[in-house]
Design an enzyme around this catalytic site. Sequence first.
Site, PDB file in Angstrom:
ATOM      1  CG  HIS B  79       4.356  -1.867   8.201  1.00  0.00           C
ATOM      2  ND1 HIS B  79       3.668  -2.484   7.188  1.00  0.00           N
ATOM      3  CD2 HIS B  79       5.672  -1.931   7.853  1.00  0.00           C
ATOM      4  CE1 HIS B  79       4.527  -2.896   6.267  1.00  0.00           C
ATOM      5  NE2 HIS B  79       5.753  -2.579   6.646  1.00  0.00           N
ATOM      6  CG  ASP B 109      -5.931 -33.294  11.533  1.00  0.00           C
ATOM      7  OD1 ASP B 109      -5.148 -32.378  11.833  1.00  0.00           O
ATOM      8  OD2 ASP B 109      -7.123 -33.090  11.240  1.00  0.00           O
ATOM      9  CD1 TRP B 144      10.684  -4.203  14.344  1.00  0.00           C
ATOM     10  CD2 TRP B 144      10.105  -6.242  15.064  1.00  0.00           C
ATOM     11  NE1 TRP B 144      11.694  -5.070  14.027  1.00  0.00           N
ATOM     12  CE2 TRP B 144      11.373  -6.322  14.450  1.00  0.00           C
ATOM     13  CE3 TRP B 144       9.539  -7.400  15.595  1.00  0.00           C
ATOM     14  CZ2 TRP B 144      12.084  -7.525  14.356  1.00  0.00           C
ATOM     15  CZ3 TRP B 144      10.259  -8.579  15.499  1.00  0.00           C
ATOM     16  CH2 TRP B 144      11.503  -8.644  14.893  1.00  0.00           C
ATOM     17  CB  SER B 174      -0.656 -18.494  18.873  1.00  0.00           C
ATOM     18  OG  SER B 174      -0.708 -18.884  17.530  1.00  0.00           O
ATOM     19  CB  SER B 175       4.398 -19.125  17.458  1.00  0.00           C
ATOM     20  OG  SER B 175       3.917 -17.874  17.327  1.00  0.00           O
ATOM     21  CG  HIS B 258      19.385 -13.061  13.755  1.00  0.00           C
ATOM     22  ND1 HIS B 258      19.414 -11.999  12.902  1.00  0.00           N
ATOM     23  CD2 HIS B 258      19.828 -14.113  13.042  1.00  0.00           C
ATOM     24  CE1 HIS B 258      19.872 -12.389  11.731  1.00  0.00           C
ATOM     25  NE2 HIS B 258      20.143 -13.667  11.784  1.00  0.00           N
ATOM     26  CD  GLU B 260       9.531 -14.085  14.460  1.00  0.00           C
ATOM     27  OE1 GLU B 260       9.502 -14.941  15.357  1.00  0.00           O
ATOM     28  OE2 GLU B 260       8.640 -13.959  13.597  1.00  0.00           O
ATOM     29  CE1 TYR B 262      18.745 -16.285   8.695  1.00  0.00           C
ATOM     30  CE2 TYR B 262      19.352 -16.457  10.994  1.00  0.00           C
ATOM     31  CZ  TYR B 262      19.633 -16.040   9.711  1.00  0.00           C
ATOM     32  OH  TYR B 262      20.787 -15.383   9.452  1.00  0.00           O
ATOM     33  CB  SER B 273      13.184 -26.826  -1.916  1.00  0.00           C
ATOM     34  OG  SER B 273      14.185 -26.053  -1.311  1.00  0.00           O
ATOM     35  CG  HIS B 307      23.950  -9.555  13.271  1.00  0.00           C
ATOM     36  ND1 HIS B 307      24.077 -10.761  12.655  1.00  0.00           N
ATOM     37  CD2 HIS B 307      22.634  -9.276  13.250  1.00  0.00           C
ATOM     38  CE1 HIS B 307      22.887 -11.206  12.287  1.00  0.00           C
ATOM     39  NE2 HIS B 307      22.002 -10.323  12.627  1.00  0.00           N
ATOM     40  CG  HIS B 308      19.741  -7.492  14.965  1.00  0.00           C
ATOM     41  ND1 HIS B 308      18.941  -7.227  13.888  1.00  0.00           N
ATOM     42  CD2 HIS B 308      19.947  -8.836  14.943  1.00  0.00           C
ATOM     43  CE1 HIS B 308      18.660  -8.335  13.245  1.00  0.00           C
ATOM     44  NE2 HIS B 308      19.260  -9.342  13.866  1.00  0.00           N
ATOM     45  CB  THR B 333      22.545 -18.224   2.738  1.00  0.00           C
ATOM     46  OG1 THR B 333      22.398 -18.129   4.150  1.00  0.00           O
ATOM     47  CG2 THR B 333      21.374 -17.556   2.062  1.00  0.00           C
ATOM     48  CE  LYS B 336      17.434 -23.900   1.521  1.00  0.00           C
ATOM     49  NZ  LYS B 336      17.358 -25.288   1.921  1.00  0.00           N
ATOM     50  NE  ARG B 455      14.654   0.707  10.774  1.00  0.00           N
ATOM     51  CZ  ARG B 455      14.658  -0.430  11.466  1.00  0.00           C
ATOM     52  NH1 ARG B 455      15.775  -0.870  11.981  1.00  0.00           N
ATOM     53  NH2 ARG B 455      13.555  -1.118  11.623  1.00  0.00           N
TER      54      ARG B 455
END
Lengths: 218, 537, 277
Positions: B79, B109, B144, B174-175, B258, B260, B262, B273, B307-308, B333, B336, B455
């Site tokens: 998931h 293009d 994950w 790919s990314s 981390h 990721e 963002y 926006s 921080h994880h 943040t 924004k 969890r």
Amino acid sequence: MANARRRNGLIAGALFVVAGGMVGMAFAAVPLYQLFCQVTGYGGTPRIGVSEKPVAAGDRTITVRFDANVNSTLPWKFRPAQKEMTVRLGETVLAHFVARNVSAEPIVGTATFNVTPFKAGPYFSKVECFCFTEQSLDPGQEVAMPVSFYVDPEIHADPGTREIRTITLSYTFFRAVGDPGGTGKGAAGTDQNLLSTDKGSTRLAIAVGSIGNRIGKR
Amino acid sequence: MAYGASATAHDAHEHIPTGWRRWLYSTNHKDIGTMYMVLAMIGGVVGGAMSWFIRLELAVPGIQYIDDFQFYNVLVTAHGLIMVFFVVMPALIGGFGNWIVPLMIGAPDMAFPRMNNISFWLLAAALILLVTAALIGGGPGTGWTVYPPLSNAEYHPGPAVDFAILSLHLAGASSLLGAINFITTILNMRAPGMTLHRMPLFVWSILVTAFLLLLAMPVLAGALTMLLTDRNFGTSFFDAAGGGDPILWQHLFWFFGHPEVYIMILPGFGVISQVVSTFSRKPVFGYLGMAYAMVSIGVIGFIVWAHHMYTVGLDVDTRAYFVAATLVIAVPTGIKIFSWIATMWGGSIRFDTPMLWAMGFIALFVVGGVTGLVLANAGVNTAVHDTYYVVAHFHYVLSLGAVFSIFTAFYYWIGKMTGRQYPETLGRIHFWLTFVSVNLLFFPMHFLGLQGMPRRIPDYADAYAGWNLVSSFGALLTALATVLFFYIVYRTFTAGEKVAANPWGEGATTLEWTVESPAPFHTHEEIPAMGRRQPAE
Amino acid sequence: MIKRLRVLAPLIAACAAAGSALAAAPEPWRLGFQAAASPVMERISEFHNLLLVIITGITVFVLGLMVYVALRFNEKSNPVPSKTTHNTVLEVLWTAVPVVILMVIAVPSFKLLYFMDRAQNAEMTIKVIGHQWYWSYEYPDHGNFTFDSLMVPDDELKDGQPRLLAVDNKVVLPIDTDIRILLTSDDVLHAWAVPALITKLDAVPGRINETWMRINREGTYYGQCSELCGVNHGFMPVAVEAVSKETFQAWVKTANKEFARADSDALQVAETGTGAR
């Protein structure tokens, strides 16, 4: 148009180099991380002070506790010979751990180690230690494994570590990677694995010879 | 949403390929974008079904349906991976990024159309590999984050984890190719007059995201390679027995992980926006601040990874540093959030469906953001680390943040893509139903987490029953909302009204609204004039 | 737009409920932390209450602005949009004010962090070892005995034992004592966690982690493994029984008879697959 295409290629080429560089950084992180831990004592990694002269001993003392673990895949018994020691800061002292092979075959083990609290790591220096080499034990063999260390008096000068009164030195023995009886990787028992066992034994012989602290077979 | 109405889009210059060739060999940014969106929809259904299965199991205490706990762990793992790599990223970056960025900057293009094709098909292959991984050899039950030693060969023998690693390798490649393509396109193919400081914020958000991908993905690739060789070729990068350190994996993983998060939310910021500006009929407030807030979020995102890892046993000064760095993220943040509100302030706001979703996004992102402020503190974090509080937090910012922005983008641009408008009333019902149900689904998780419910557990102590039931009820409603969404997609294609080039009026100032709807197969072949159409400044 | 306010209601309720009843185990429909039973947890609760006020304030403020904007600046109330895109004062303000708020958070946060880390001159030490899927405990200062602690399966539960939380051998500890906890793992990562006592630390193979705790009052405190550790991750709970110092000494005597020594020469065969379900 052709010009724009060339610029596209240039930008993409540069970006590919950056990406490749980041992959390289990831791999460089492995030795850098270890080096970083050893040099700074980060994460409770004791410093290795072989070449350093012990710092002048002061009056103040600190308690060093000893902790021993054996991974359950390794049929050894392993315990500290003394539960704790009170040592003067700066004084080089010798402590022992005792390991015994309780299986019916020779086995190569290897130890990992750290000290807690982690912030004591930079002030805890090991001069000589069994953990620097792989250890091979014959069936039933028991050896005393020495470790000599000193605690830097600076530990009580640093406001961050001033309140530390007890340091725990911990070892965990694992079956060495490549040991033929291992249940983990390398369990296939290929020639290469056997070879590495031999190498481990040779190294141990040198280590034991130099320290001369062998208790002998039981 | 297939590029349905394209048959009517005549193009005098070039032949439009037909049949399977058009898609398999596609080098057209719109077609590739469409394929990414279809992939994201498939991923969304698969990943969503997994989460509904999890909520079904957790609805009441005791074991209901899943008595194989390895399978439960595989569901949790798959998931997470599917939602991250095969739903949010392909929808926002591959899908809307591909479709809209060239239109917005006036490029015909992407810079490398063939590479674009490879990016997509690598991702499709990656999805197949991941689903295969889940079905073979017990599946990857590692979460994950794939932490060793649990992901080592000793604790996950069999090919499942290897397949998952290869899948992530392909998704990463790919990314990475996609990121290089976007950066080149945005830096080099803008219409004359469109300086970097005149680019629409959505383009800015994709540019920053692409840089994050460029720097983060290779680190994941390196770490995954080490894990793969640890598993199969006897190395010991992460194995304490061989002199490695399992904590090193966590450092490498979160150095990628981390940024990721963002990568997933920044394109959403861009979408919001555009939409807020369009429907307030005002230019974006503080355009430069908005753009550079995203840049600084991206930069800071690389220096907060640990921080994880507050509970792995990090030294106290290290934790103190990461607390400080993490708290700093709240500043850009906040800029924004307040700039969006200031954009609406003094506007003449029309509450069409995209605007509802955008406002829903802002509301829920604030809730997810402030719980992030709590989690940033290593002290309190100890109490809620690895509990449902964390699950609630990242679902508020991702499931409700990123996914709300996907729906925002869908309703905003679907007319441009298909030439047909979505049914407005159904769209609004979809929003309100989703808004209520996801709050029912995720808000109670805060309470469960504060009380200490961990969890990734398939059964829980009886005292947690009440809030879990509420949460599962919310999941049921969310499922209904999703069915409604697919009905809306169906209605849009079959009965949607034809739309003009710009259905949103004076507020929609970006270049994609200057081309007809649906956007023809080839656009901006003649370089558009910027004139005074620029978004701001 | 008013409906957005519903998001807030539970937040405020959670604020009110924090620290109401005393709990050593989770309770139905509870909103906040379990009642604190250690000095660190008390400070965490206190700090969290401050955070809750701040984050509720921020959320209410932002949602309030959105409701106002929706009512005041919609198409009907304000047909002609303004063209304002800049206001330097405002932009400086909404950068500076969050910085101030962050300072307000950071100062107590660091205090708390360093308090938690304070290396105690602990009066006793226990060692906790994580296994797939149970915990074992050693008491090096009290005869170095060791025992395993496994979850009680559903069909063997006695009256009053909470399902999934009760264990066969609780880890017995004295109250009002600074206890050093050494933590390691024999296989994969685990995390030893007891919410009411705020101990949560990962067990990492090949490395020892240290933390400390002090229990304020007697009772049984429950927790669970908090790091995904494989198939039976959900079924390796922690149960701490806090007793008076005298009771603890008495228990140590019987425990020394009942349990094996950690460094005994008899090779302990690692128990495996005791997942209980």
